[in-house]
Design an enzyme around this catalytic site. Structure first.
Site, mmCIF file in Angstrom:
data_model
loop_
_atom_site.group_PDB
_atom_site.id
_atom_site.type_symbol
_atom_site.label_atom_id
_atom_site.label_comp_id
_atom_site.label_asym_id
_atom_site.label_seq_id
_atom_site.Cartn_x
_atom_site.Cartn_y
_atom_site.Cartn_z
ATOM 1 N N LYS A 119 0.817 -1.219 0.000
ATOM 2 C CA LYS A 119 0.000 0.000 0.000
ATOM 3 C C LYS A 119 0.850 1.267 0.000
ATOM 4 C CE LYS A 119 -4.234 -1.884 2.047
ATOM 5 N NZ LYS A 119 -3.887 -3.298 2.070
ATOM 6 N N GLU A 203 -3.557 6.301 8.744
ATOM 7 C CA GLU A 203 -4.211 7.317 7.949
ATOM 8 C C GLU A 203 -5.491 7.785 8.633
ATOM 9 O OE1 GLU A 203 -4.702 5.309 4.195
ATOM 10 O OE2 GLU A 203 -6.719 4.626 4.706
ATOM 11 N N HIS A 238 -14.719 -5.783 7.290
ATOM 12 C CA HIS A 238 -14.008 -5.077 6.223
ATOM 13 C C HIS A 238 -13.954 -5.896 4.934
ATOM 14 C CE1 HIS A 238 -12.803 -2.134 9.192
ATOM 15 N NE2 HIS A 238 -12.235 -3.065 9.915
ATOM 16 N N ARG A 295 -5.727 -7.898 -10.170
ATOM 17 C CA ARG A 295 -6.324 -9.181 -10.579
ATOM 18 C C ARG A 295 -7.778 -8.947 -10.958
ATOM 19 N NH1 ARG A 295 -9.498 -9.749 -6.101
ATOM 20 N NH2 ARG A 295 -8.618 -9.065 -4.119
#
Length: 486
Positions: A119, A203, A238, A295
């Site tokens: 990330k 974040e 999530h 993908r």
């Protein structure tokens, strides 16, 4: 130069393996299945032209053994490997192994997988392309006191995320400073266990976010298209459960903005093939780059339904070296599609896996209903893998039509032997917040009550039993006359 593909090995199992094989067969390409001991009687094994056993039930001994898969490719003169999703699909080392052995990897190059798989590296790659980012750390951090200072500067609530993560693992929402240290320790530990890498970053947590992703397709001739968006905000732990296309809140202008941002992300890593750029959107329709999945996505069918494209076919054509034969302006949205991931999970017990023997397994049928399925009645749902049974997809001219058809399809999808997410899917479809479009990723936490749903299911079962009893009693009252000759 166009490369020849006459035989594809699908390095996966279940519904996605069959989905890829269907397109390959349509294109006149032979297919090879690989399977573990637990999957020796699986549907994907029967569907393929050839099938090879590659190891014991544990995925680490079978579906994750890239070396064994390459060996099968060589023995059976396989031209290309399609990895599906999960397992080796985002494994840069496996993609590189295919490249080194002159086997076409139907997906991006290993460099793009590696770049977007981390990330922080992904954010670094796209930061010069004027793409909105959620405020947060630019580097991985492990010093808890330093991390706490940064979190305080950003402002709570914040999100701690595993740098090498995915699927919601190694992710912690921290509402207040007092909880920070314990949640940071948990996130590092979970990231280490799940990915072998304890690096995390911080974040700003976007409150009431929508999870909206853009499907992209890129060829080796410099063409990159975006095939509109998918709304993926209905999640548990999530992880997505319900997806739809298009999103009911995007304007044509916002769709274009997000699509063009996704194309920039693809260009930032010299992307090839099908990929998905994920964004968070706040209540004011501001969007922020989240990550890129290198993908085919689980939820790709809803995009296929509204665009009329076969994304797997495009993947294969692009991997052969063909140029995309369409322009961005050629792509149009037609209708609306819904998808429910049908997992063998107990929605009344925190969505825990509920594997077992399928005594009954009957799929719904009809116009506007598509089921990408990977299992059959009389089979066991294995404990070793992701417990997805199928993807139930409905398509209508409008969102309301797609929802109504989904409710009907759920009612006609009969499963006995394991608990599934079907009742949860119906709950979502019938809920006013979902129907109105006024929902976010906190939908389950805000509205879903397992106890209430269980009471509703019990009441429905009781009513059905009473109707059946009344029908039986009415039938007994009918005077049955002996057959008489006319």
């Amino acid at each position: 130069m166009i490369k020849e593909i006459t035989k594809i090995l699908v390095a996966n199992r279940g519904e996605i393996a069959i989905r890829v094989m269907k397109t390959a067969k349509k294109m006149g390409i032979k297919t090879v299945a690989v399977y573990s001991t637990a999957d020796r009687n699986a549907l994907h094994v029967k569907y393929a032209d050839e099938a090879v056993w590659i190891g014991e039930a544990a995925s680490s001994q079978s579906y994750l053994r890239g070396d064994k898969i390459i060996e099968v490719c060589k023995n059976l003169a396989v031209d290309a490997v399609h990895p599906g999703y999960g397992f080796l699909s985002e494994n840069a080392q496996f993609a590189e192994l295919c490249e080194k052995n002159n086997i076409i990897f139907i997906g991006p190059k290993s460099k793009a997988i590696e770049m977007m798989g981390n990330k922080l590296a992904a954010k670094e790659a796209v930061k010069d392309y004027d793409i909105p980012m959620v405020p947060g750390t630019e580097d991985a951090i492990s010093d808890i006191e330093e991390a706490k200072k940064i979190a305080t500067q950003i402002g709570f609530p914040i999100l701690i995320k595993a740098a090498a993560g995915g699927g919601g693992k190694g992710m912690r929402i921290v509402e207040k400073e007092a909880d920070f240290t314990s949640q940071m320790n948990r996130a590092i530990s979970e990231a280490l266990n799940a990915f072998g890498d304890g690096a995390v970053f911080i974040e700003k947590y976007v409150t009431k976010p929508r999870h909206i992703e853009i499907q992209i397709m890129a060829d080796s001739h410099g063409n990159v298209l975006y095939v509109f968006e998918r709304e993926c905000s209905i999640q548990r732990r999530h992880q997505k459960v319900v997806e739809e296309a298009p999103s009911c809140i995007l304007t044509p202008k916002k769709r274009k903005e997000m699509g063009e941002a996704a194309v920039k992300v693809a260009r930032a890593c010299d992307y090839l093939g099908a990929g998905t750029v994920e964004f968070l959107m706040d209540a004011d329709l501001n969007f922020y780059f989240l990550e890129m999945n290198t993908r085919l996505q689980v939820e790709h069918p809803v995009t296929e339904m509204i665009s009329g494209l076969d994304l797997v076919e495009l993947q294969i054509r692009v991997a052969r070296g063909e140029a995309l034969d369409m322009k961005q302006e050629d792509l149009k949205i037609k209708g609306h599609a819904m998808e429910l991931r049908v997992y063998a999970e107990d929605a009344l017990n925190d969505f825990l896996p509920n594997v077992g023997f399928l005594n009954t397994y009957k799929l719904p049928e009809g116009e506007g209903i598509r089921v990408d399925n990977g299992i059959a009645e009389g089979m066991d749902v294995p404990i070793y893998y992701d417990p997805m049974l199928s993807k139930l997809v409905t398509y209508g001219k409008t969102r309301e039509e797609a929802i109504a058809l989904m409710i009907k399809a759920i009612d006609n999808y009969h499963v006995e032997g394991v608990a599934t997410t079907l009742p949860f899917g119906k709950f979502v479809m019938e809920h006013e917040a979902f129907r109105s479009g006024d929902f976010d990723t906190g939908f389950v936490k805000a509205y879903y009550n397992p106890e209430k749903m269980k009471a509703k299911l019990d009441t429905e079962a009781e009513i059905a039993a009473m109707i059946a009893l009344q029908q039986y009693l009415d039938d007994k009252k009918i005077v049955r006359l002996p057959n008489q000759e006319q």
